[in-house]
Write an enzyme that holds these catalytic residues in place. Structure first.
Site, short mmCIF file in Angstrom:
data_model
loop_
_atom_site.label_atom_id
_atom_site.label_comp_id
_atom_site.label_asym_id
_atom_site.label_seq_id
_atom_site.Cartn_x
_atom_site.Cartn_y
_atom_site.Cartn_z
N ASP A 119 1.04 -1.29 0.17
CA ASP A 119 0.16 -0.10 0.03
C ASP A 119 0.43 1.16 -0.06
O ASP A 119 2.14 1.17 0.42
CB ASP A 119 -0.80 0.18 1.06
CG ASP A 119 -2.16 -1.74 0.77
OD1 ASP A 119 -2.52 -1.38 -0.20
OD2 ASP A 119 -2.90 -1.34 1.99
N1 URA Z 1 -1.99 -5.76 3.94
C1 URA Z 1 -1.94 -4.57 4.05
O1 URA Z 1 -3.51 -3.84 4.71
N2 URA Z 1 -1.23 -3.73 3.54
C2 URA Z 1 -0.47 -4.29 2.33
O2 URA Z 1 0.88 -3.11 2.25
C3 URA Z 1 0.04 -5.42 2.54
C4 URA Z 1 -0.11 -6.09 3.02
#
Ligand code: URA
Length: 236
Positions: free
Chosen positions: A106
């Site tokens: 993310d």
């Molecule tokens: N799970 C999430 O919520 N965000 C990420 O970046 C990776 C795994």
């Protein structure tokens, strides 16, 4: 899924724009080499990383490339974005061509990201059947309890996808910090799992993918090529 392998005659006619009869002459005349050997079989399959040379001209020299990068926060896990810098922007321009991400993080997540031009390798990494575990370190707004360990191991029903998450391991390191291991990558998976406890993820850092651990000498935004051993051992 379209095949990434093509017959040699189709590959040559697409690249050289020549007639079938000229194609036959080329092959019969020993003027085409595949991976350093003269090739006369028009049905020979050509993959994305086979080196093809015709009359000394390199028609395809693609080499597989594999990089690890320490993603900083506020960078998009994509190859293009109109508003924010992407992980590809962190590489020098001459290193970017043909690369794609093998698994996203993310926008505000940090840590290990892999980039490659080898679609087979990245596909294998993302298939849950291959059980490539991703290791994350997470800090949280509220204190953790043992109930989290049980709930992560049992899996959670995700209404939107209509699936139950695969068993995930969770280890409490301190009241507000945990390690999580997942072998799948649903949208915002970790945040949504902690969200079930109404507990907000404050930071999320990926430490490892399979056997491949983020090189701790890489500062946020830095990258390096993987060794041949790292490329193959990630699945072991
Ligand atoms: N799970 C999430 O919520 N965000 C990420 O970046 C990776 C795994």
């Amino acid at each position: 899924m379209t095949s990434r392998y093509h017959r040699l005659d189709r590959f040559l006619s697409a690249r050289l724009q020549i007639s079938r009869s000229n194609l036959r002459l080329l092959l019969a005349g020993g003027r085409v080499q595949v991976n350093g050997q003269v090739e006369g079989d028009r049905q020979r399959r050509i993959g994305p990383f086979d080196r093809v040379v015709c009359d000394g001209e390199i028609l395809q020299a693609n080499r597989p490339r594999y990089l690890m990068l320490n993603k900083p926060a506020a960078v998009v896990s994509a190859t293009r974005d109109d508003h924010h810098p992407t992980v590809l922007d962190l590489l020098p321009e001459d290193q970017r061509e043909g690369l794609h991400l093998a698994g996203r993080l993310d926008f505000n997540s940090t840590g290990l990201v892999l980039l490659t031009n080898d679609g087979d390798w990245s596909r294998q990494l993302s298939q849950p059947e291959n059980q490539v575990r991703k290791h994350y370190r997470v800090t949280l707004e509220k204190p953790l309890t043992d109930d989290y360990v049980t709930a992560f191991a049992e899996g959670m029903w995700f209404e939107y996808e209509g699936i139950t998450t695969r068993p995930a391991a969770l280890k409490i390191r301190s009241p507000f910090e945990a390690d999580v291991w997942l072998c799948e990558g649903r949208y915002h998976q970790i945040k949504r799992m902690f969200g079930r406890f109404d507990n907000k993820v404050l930071t999320l850092h990926r430490l490892a993918i399979g056997k491949l651990v983020l090189d701790e000498t890489l500062q946020p935004g830095e990258w390096r090529a993987l060794s041949a051993l790292e490329v193959s051992s990630i699945f072991s």
